[in-house]
Write a protein that holds these residues in place. Structure first.
Motif, short mmCIF file in Angstrom:
data_model
loop_
_atom_site.label_atom_id
_atom_site.label_comp_id
_atom_site.label_asym_id
_atom_site.label_seq_id
_atom_site.Cartn_x
_atom_site.Cartn_y
_atom_site.Cartn_z
N ASP A 116 0.10 3.83 1.76
CA ASP A 116 0.67 4.67 3.22
C ASP A 116 2.14 3.34 3.64
OD1 ASP A 116 -1.43 5.91 2.96
OD2 ASP A 116 -2.63 4.42 4.42
N SER A 142 1.04 -1.09 0.32
CA SER A 142 0.09 0.61 -0.23
C SER A 142 0.60 1.31 -0.28
CB SER A 142 -1.12 -0.15 1.17
OG SER A 142 -0.15 0.13 2.64
N ASP A 199 4.84 5.17 1.70
CA ASP A 199 5.46 6.13 3.03
C ASP A 199 5.54 6.62 4.19
OD1 ASP A 199 3.90 7.61 0.45
OD2 ASP A 199 2.44 7.68 1.32
#
Length: 343
Positions: free
Chosen positions: A260, A258, A263
């Motif tokens: 997220d 993902s 990141d």
């Protein structure tokens, strides 16, 4: 056994910590009488048909261990019992350095990949030499060399020369690592004029020895066709011995992990299955466009015998594994060599 039992246990812990723990386990078990012979019986294939002759060297088989796994040359004697045809140590810098702050190594299990931003952490060239002096095996050793993070741009070449001269008696070939995305002040290392200067200086130092060592360049998988054309011209103009394709990637396109999570991980070089096609494309382009003018060591996303053969069909003369070795286990090397005999 590895994928069913050991890998789930290993993957339950921090990647960097389990890396060092695994080293300790291999070191310990290799000292137990009979275990060296056991490892060799399980993983080593001896067959003349697997031999490859490149750079004036004879590789017992074409499957090597890429740099970054045994950075400080502390385990190469034991790793030689896992079937490799050659082992590349490093990246080694003149002085020992901690590298980037932890946490700096991340598994992408959905993608069968790894992101690292280690930052050339190593014990320094003198500590590596002390380990290499304890060589007890016949395996070919490559020396992957780089610069210290704190080194000023005007002194980059000096760092490479320091490592080259110090390691020259102890390794069989050299790799100039100029493509790692995890070191600071990296821009100069991508400049063609500077690369010509660096290669020329190292080659000049090489002529001072009775037995000269092959010198290769390790390049990134993210280069476009124009940049790859420059690499071909660079190899031609400098008479470089070969290219390793490729290093880790900064591209995150197409990952299952993902956004997220990516990141949260942040910057770093991506390796493993996600860069398989990118590295194969680079190999194929270099091989075809140069008309097979120089040897290529193929690395990036080799997790199976089929992946290895794909690299060889693209133009690789030798191959290296790293992330695939972590995900698939030590049986990967033997399975590749068995497939190559049939191939």
């Amino acid at each position: 056994m590895y994928k069913l039992l050991l890998r789930p246990i290993f993957f339950a812990f921090d990647p960097e910590k389990i890396h060092h723990f695994t080293f300790s386990i291999i070191k310990f078990t290799s000292k137990i009488p009979g275990f060296k012979a056991f490892f060799r019986s399980q993983f080593v294939m001896e067959d003349k048909r697997l031999e490859r002759h490149l750079f004036g060297l004879t590789f017992k088989n074409p499957v090597g261990l890429a740099a970054g796994f045994d950075k400080n040359a502390v385990l190469f004697n034991e790793l030689a019992n896992f079937g490799f045809g050659f082992i590349e140590i490093g990246t080694v810098t003149p002085e020992g350095q901690y590298g980037n702050p932890k946490k700096r190594l991340f598994r992408l299990q959905e993608d069968q990949g790894i992101i690292n931003r280690m930052g050339f952490n190593n014990d320094g060239v003198e500590a590596v030499i002390a380990q290499l002096k304890n060589k007890r095996c016949q395996i070919i050793i490559g020396g992957n060399i780089g610069k210290n993070t704190s080194t000023r741009p005007e002194d980059y070449t000096k760092d490479y020369l320091t490592c080259f001269k110090a390691l020259h008696p102890y390794v069989d070939y050299f790799v100039l690592n100029v493509s790692c995305p995890n070191v600071q002040s990296h821009a100069k290392l991508n400049d063609r004029d500077y690369l010509e200067e660096l290669i020329s200086e190292v080659q000049m130092a090489n002529t001072n020895y009775d037995k000269q060592k092959p010198i290769l360049l390790k390049i990134a998988p993210d280069l476009n066709d124009g940049q790859l054309d420059e690499i071909i011209e660079l190899v031609k103009s400098t008479n470089l011995d070969g290219v390793i394709a490729s290093n880790t990637s900064t591209d995150r396109t197409g990952l299952k992990t993902s956004k997220d999570e990516l990141d949260a991980i942040g910057q770093g070089g991506l390796s493993g299955q996600p860069i398989k096609d990118k590295s194969t494309r680079v190999i194929q382009y270099l091989s075809k466009k140069s008309n097979k003018a120089f040897p290529i060591i193929g690395v990036g996303g080799i997790h199976s015998a089929a992946d290895a053969i794909e690299k060889i069909e693209a133009g690789a003369d030798l191959i290296q594994v790293y992330t695939g070795f972590i995900y698939e286990g030590p049986s990967l090397v033997k399975s590749i060599n068995k497939a190559l005999l049939k191939y």
